[in-house]
Design a protein around this motif. Structure first.
Motif, PDB file in Angstrom:
ATOM      1  N   GLY A 140      11.136  -9.166  16.210  1.00  0.00           N
ATOM      2  CA  GLY A 140       9.837  -9.785  16.072  1.00  0.00           C
ATOM      3  C   GLY A 140       8.761  -8.452  15.969  1.00  0.00           C
ATOM      4  N   ALA A 141       9.245  -7.527  16.821  1.00  0.00           N
ATOM      5  CA  ALA A 141       8.487  -6.471  16.698  1.00  0.00           C
ATOM      6  C   ALA A 141       8.641  -5.672  15.293  1.00  0.00           C
ATOM      7  CB  ALA A 141       9.069  -5.584  17.957  1.00  0.00           C
ATOM      8  N   MET A 142       9.618  -5.459  15.005  1.00  0.00           N
ATOM      9  CA  MET A 142       9.818  -4.794  13.795  1.00  0.00           C
ATOM     10  C   MET A 142       8.906  -5.426  12.491  1.00  0.00           C
ATOM     11  SD  MET A 142      13.883  -3.872  13.080  1.00  0.00           S
ATOM     12  CE  MET A 142      14.453  -5.571  12.889  1.00  0.00           C
ATOM     13  N   LEU A 143       8.558  -6.701  12.622  1.00  0.00           N
ATOM     14  CA  LEU A 143       7.904  -7.317  11.586  1.00  0.00           C
ATOM     15  C   LEU A 143       6.324  -7.140  11.802  1.00  0.00           C
ATOM     16  CD1 LEU A 143       9.423 -10.812  10.949  1.00  0.00           C
ATOM     17  CD2 LEU A 143      10.074  -8.669  10.103  1.00  0.00           C
ATOM     18  N   ALA A 144       5.969  -6.693  13.189  1.00  0.00           N
ATOM     19  CA  ALA A 144       4.669  -6.327  13.479  1.00  0.00           C
ATOM     20  C   ALA A 144       4.106  -5.258  12.589  1.00  0.00           C
ATOM     21  CB  ALA A 144       4.397  -6.290  15.013  1.00  0.00           C
ATOM     22  N   ALA A 145       4.956  -4.171  12.502  1.00  0.00           N
ATOM     23  CA  ALA A 145       4.413  -2.766  12.191  1.00  0.00           C
ATOM     24  C   ALA A 145       3.807  -3.193  10.853  1.00  0.00           C
ATOM     25  CB  ALA A 145       6.018  -1.972  11.976  1.00  0.00           C
ATOM     26  N   THR A 146       2.929  -2.061  10.697  1.00  0.00           N
ATOM     27  CA  THR A 146       2.230  -2.093   9.356  1.00  0.00           C
ATOM     28  C   THR A 146       2.238  -0.548   8.938  1.00  0.00           C
ATOM     29  OG1 THR A 146       0.687  -3.801   9.821  1.00  0.00           O
ATOM     30  CG2 THR A 146       0.143  -2.386   8.075  1.00  0.00           C
ATOM     31  N   SER A 147       2.185  -0.383   7.591  1.00  0.00           N
ATOM     32  CA  SER A 147       2.218   0.893   7.157  1.00  0.00           C
ATOM     33  C   SER A 147       1.001   0.779   5.971  1.00  0.00           C
ATOM     34  CB  SER A 147       3.256   1.504   6.462  1.00  0.00           C
ATOM     35  OG  SER A 147       3.088   2.655   5.823  1.00  0.00           O
ATOM     36  N   VAL A 148      -0.183   1.511   6.483  1.00  0.00           N
ATOM     37  CA  VAL A 148      -1.323   1.115   5.630  1.00  0.00           C
ATOM     38  C   VAL A 148      -1.453   2.233   4.362  1.00  0.00           C
ATOM     39  CG1 VAL A 148      -3.144   2.290   6.823  1.00  0.00           C
ATOM     40  CG2 VAL A 148      -3.559   0.125   5.637  1.00  0.00           C
ATOM     41  N   GLY A 149      -0.666   3.408   4.747  1.00  0.00           N
ATOM     42  CA  GLY A 149      -0.872   4.306   3.736  1.00  0.00           C
ATOM     43  C   GLY A 149      -0.660   3.883   2.157  1.00  0.00           C
ATOM     44  N   ILE A 150       0.324   3.151   1.754  1.00  0.00           N
ATOM     45  CA  ILE A 150       0.458   2.585   0.480  1.00  0.00           C
ATOM     46  C   ILE A 150      -0.748   1.771   0.080  1.00  0.00           C
ATOM     47  CG2 ILE A 150       1.978   0.982  -0.878  1.00  0.00           C
ATOM     48  CD1 ILE A 150       4.011   1.761   1.515  1.00  0.00           C
ATOM     49  N   THR A 151      -1.323   0.922   1.063  1.00  0.00           N
ATOM     50  CA  THR A 151      -2.806   0.155   0.636  1.00  0.00           C
ATOM     51  C   THR A 151      -3.605   0.993   0.474  1.00  0.00           C
ATOM     52  OG1 THR A 151      -1.703  -1.749   1.996  1.00  0.00           O
ATOM     53  CG2 THR A 151      -4.183  -1.614   1.510  1.00  0.00           C
ATOM     54  N   ILE A 354      -7.295 -13.090   0.692  1.00  0.00           N
ATOM     55  CA  ILE A 354      -6.226 -12.753   0.051  1.00  0.00           C
ATOM     56  C   ILE A 354      -5.984 -11.055   0.014  1.00  0.00           C
ATOM     57  CG2 ILE A 354      -4.697 -12.714  -2.192  1.00  0.00           C
ATOM     58  CD1 ILE A 354      -6.120 -15.394  -2.786  1.00  0.00           C
ATOM     59  N   THR A 355      -7.089 -10.672  -0.317  1.00  0.00           N
ATOM     60  CA  THR A 355      -7.198  -9.093  -0.541  1.00  0.00           C
ATOM     61  C   THR A 355      -6.691  -8.572   0.917  1.00  0.00           C
ATOM     62  OG1 THR A 355      -8.620  -8.951  -2.110  1.00  0.00           O
ATOM     63  CG2 THR A 355      -8.332  -6.952  -0.894  1.00  0.00           C
ATOM     64  N   VAL A 356      -7.408  -9.084   2.065  1.00  0.00           N
ATOM     65  CA  VAL A 356      -6.799  -8.411   3.356  1.00  0.00           C
ATOM     66  C   VAL A 356      -5.436  -8.874   3.748  1.00  0.00           C
ATOM     67  CG1 VAL A 356      -7.332  -8.635   5.880  1.00  0.00           C
ATOM     68  CG2 VAL A 356      -9.246  -8.587   4.050  1.00  0.00           C
ATOM     69  N   GLY A 357      -4.940 -10.131   3.429  1.00  0.00           N
ATOM     70  CA  GLY A 357      -3.497 -10.400   3.984  1.00  0.00           C
ATOM     71  C   GLY A 357      -2.475  -9.628   3.046  1.00  0.00           C
ATOM     72  N   VAL A 358      -2.810  -9.486   1.996  1.00  0.00           N
ATOM     73  CA  VAL A 358      -1.690  -8.569   1.101  1.00  0.00           C
ATOM     74  C   VAL A 358      -1.947  -7.013   1.457  1.00  0.00           C
ATOM     75  CG1 VAL A 358      -1.465  -7.724  -1.407  1.00  0.00           C
ATOM     76  CG2 VAL A 358      -1.942 -10.151  -0.716  1.00  0.00           C
ATOM     77  N   GLY A 359      -3.161  -6.449   1.618  1.00  0.00           N
ATOM     78  CA  GLY A 359      -3.244  -5.287   2.259  1.00  0.00           C
ATOM     79  C   GLY A 359      -2.707  -4.878   3.333  1.00  0.00           C
ATOM     80  N   MET A 360      -2.462  -5.871   4.406  1.00  0.00           N
ATOM     81  CA  MET A 360      -1.670  -5.467   5.525  1.00  0.00           C
ATOM     82  C   MET A 360      -0.299  -5.638   5.424  1.00  0.00           C
ATOM     83  SD  MET A 360      -4.084  -4.852   7.805  1.00  0.00           S
ATOM     84  CE  MET A 360      -3.372  -5.209   9.495  1.00  0.00           C
ATOM     85  N   MET A 361       0.232  -6.247   4.511  1.00  0.00           N
ATOM     86  CA  MET A 361       1.609  -6.630   4.199  1.00  0.00           C
ATOM     87  C   MET A 361       2.711  -5.303   4.360  1.00  0.00           C
ATOM     88  SD  MET A 361       3.334  -9.012   1.382  1.00  0.00           S
ATOM     89  CE  MET A 361       3.068  -8.015   0.097  1.00  0.00           C
ATOM     90  N   PRO A 362       2.618  -4.396   3.580  1.00  0.00           N
ATOM     91  CA  PRO A 362       3.553  -3.184   3.379  1.00  0.00           C
ATOM     92  C   PRO A 362       4.006  -2.807   4.812  1.00  0.00           C
ATOM     93  CG  PRO A 362       1.358  -2.278   2.817  1.00  0.00           C
ATOM     94  CD  PRO A 362       1.335  -3.609   3.148  1.00  0.00           C
ATOM     95  N   ARG A 363       5.199  -2.539   4.853  1.00  0.00           N
ATOM     96  CA  ARG A 363       5.900  -2.013   6.469  1.00  0.00           C
ATOM     97  C   ARG A 363       6.325  -0.413   6.211  1.00  0.00           C
ATOM     98  NH1 ARG A 363       4.828  -6.816   6.472  1.00  0.00           N
ATOM     99  NH2 ARG A 363       5.160  -8.119   8.553  1.00  0.00           N
ATOM    100  N   GLY A 364       6.646  -0.151   5.157  1.00  0.00           N
ATOM    101  CA  GLY A 364       6.901   1.337   4.933  1.00  0.00           C
ATOM    102  C   GLY A 364       7.895   1.873   5.944  1.00  0.00           C
ATOM    103  N   GLU A 365       7.229   3.651   6.220  1.00  0.00           N
ATOM    104  CA  GLU A 365       7.739   4.193   7.139  1.00  0.00           C
ATOM    105  C   GLU A 365       7.936   3.732   8.628  1.00  0.00           C
ATOM    106  OE1 GLU A 365       3.671   5.293   6.752  1.00  0.00           O
ATOM    107  OE2 GLU A 365       5.071   4.833   5.472  1.00  0.00           O
ATOM    108  N   VAL A 366       6.716   3.158   8.997  1.00  0.00           N
ATOM    109  CA  VAL A 366       6.786   2.486  10.248  1.00  0.00           C
ATOM    110  C   VAL A 366       7.889   1.549  10.631  1.00  0.00           C
ATOM    111  CG1 VAL A 366       5.239   1.669  12.082  1.00  0.00           C
ATOM    112  CG2 VAL A 366       4.267   2.943  10.302  1.00  0.00           C
TER     113      VAL A 366
END
Length: 425
Positions: A140-151, A354-366
């Motif tokens: 669960g902790a792995m899924l909580a991470a967010t990588s906002v650099g891509i967004t 929708i924009t906020v939900g999708v913008g928070m989606m990428p996990r990337g490097e974190v």
């Protein structure tokens, strides 16, 4: 060719092997990263895919690079890359940014941590029933991470950084990073205690929470007080590179202190980045010193690709041939996406959910950093994140990272079309 190169270098010991590996890894990662960028995807995916290719050459009749995968020197270089990466992430924000985002962004960040954690825990219970609840919690902790650099890059290219949706996403991402690191510290502490045969009481968990939050607050408060004074005093030094030297010393020092406090070193590096602001070394820049961000590019360009390549090398492609692994990866990815889409449910009226939900989606490097830490934690004689789970986590990171740019652009165009649509006559 790769095997011959490393074998020839190995005749000169570990140093020769690492130098040859760096030459090969840096060039290959950069070339594949540039190719991926041509497909309008972040270069980190190219570096990760290059690592996956290197780590699984034996499947295609190539040489085995097990000696490089298990090299302690190569692992330390990769760890330094992760520390620099989180330092740069912290530099993108300041403590004032965290206080200025307000209640809406805080609610979005909380939803973006709690919901994916709950879904990840449930996925672990359903598909990994033989594992401890601690493994499910780490999932669960792995899924909580967010990588906002891509967004942030997509928002910048679409000239949407000043929209209300963008401000909510970028503000929530700062809080999300802090909460994610605190969650990582808690769960890793529980697992380490269990590995030593200790049962962590609620008071022990409260101590870990207090320690993590206390370290972040103390580092930010003390750093905010000391940093401007240290840089101001360093104006007396006429040597070149003072800004970079002091900043890296601050980063590595806090990373070391975080390790002493029982936290991941990346927590200290992130805190160091939060504290340092451009205004602190304005005097140095005015007399000809290079900006800190520009000075860091060369060093991070060396070490950060090593981190991503090594993370890719740890992926066992053969895992996907085992029954259930592909299905597990797909369910985990779906849970990761739904968990962040839930952020839209707490978005204020007038702002695109929708924009906020999708913008928070990428996990990337974190997400990769979290998975890598899980692969190094041991419980009951085996890694918390085993080969199958690690492969599924990397699959989740790649899919969420690749899916975000097109989905976010579609949502932004949809928002623009709604904003410009004529009202009723």
């Amino acid at each position: 060719m790769t095997e011959a190169l490393l074998a020839a270098a190995a005749e000169h010991g570990e140093q020769g092997r690492i130098l040859a590996a760096l030459a090969f890894v840096l060039v290959g990662a950069k070339l594949l990263g540039a190719l991926v960028e041509r497909l309008r995807q972040p270069s980190v995916l190219g570096e990760l895919l290059f690592g996956i290719l290197l780590g699984n050459l034996a499947l295609f009749g190539g040489p085995s690079l097990a000696s490089l995968q298990h090299s302690e020197t190569f692992a330390i270089l990769a760890e330094l890359g992760a520390i620099l990466l989180l330092f740069e992430v912290g530099l993108e924000s300041t403590p004032r940014d965290m206080l200025a985002v307000g209640v809406p962004a805080t609610l979005v960040a909380l939803a973006g941590v709690v919901t994916p954690m709950a879904l990840g825990f449930l996925v672990g219970m359903a598909l990994l029933p033989g594992e401890s609840w601690m493994v499910h919690a780490f999932l669960g902790a792995m899924l909580a991470a967010t990588s906002v650099g891509i967004t942030a890059r997509v928002l910048q290219d679409a000239r949407a950084l000043r929209t209300p949706s963008a401000r909510i996403i970028l503000g929530a991402a700062v809080i999300d990073d802090v909460l994610g690191l605190v969650v990582l510290a808690i769960i890793a502490g529980v697992i380490r205690a269990a590995a030593l045969g200790e049962t962590l009481a609620p008071s022990g968990i409260a101590l870990i929470v207090t320690k993590a939050l206390g370290f972040l607050v103390a580092a930010i408060v003390a750093g905010s007080y000391l940093s401007p004074r240290v840089f101001r005093g360093a104006l007396a030094l006429r040597a070149k590179g003072v800004v970079l030297a002091l900043s890296l010393g601050f980063c590595f020092g806090l990373a070391w202190l975080a390790g002493l406090a029982g936290l991941a070193p990346i927590v200290g590096a992130f805190a160091a980045g939060l504290v340092l602001e451009d205004v602190h070394f304005k005097g140095h820049v005015e007399r000809g010193e290079t900006q800190l961000h520009d000075s860091l590019h060369a060093l991070s360009g060396l070490l950060v690709p090593v981190f991503f390549v090594r993370m890719g090398m740890l992926v066992d492609v053969e895992s996907f041939l085992r029954p259930g692994v592909v299905g597990f990866a797909a369910v985990l990815t779906l849970a990761a996406m739904i968990g962040k889409w839930a952020c839209g449910l707490v978005t204020p009226r007038g702002i695109s959910r929708i924009t906020v939900g999708v913008g928070m989606m990428p996990r990337g490097e974190v997400g990769l950093i979290f998975a890598g830490i899980g692969a190094s934690l041991m419980l009951d004689g085996h890694a918390v994140v085993g080969p199958d789970t690690y492969a599924a986590a990397v699959f989740m990171v790649v899919v969420t990272t690749m899916a975000t740019p097109p989905l976010l652009l579609w949502s932004l165009r949809r928002d623009g079309a709604r904003a410009t649509a004529p009202g009723p006559a």
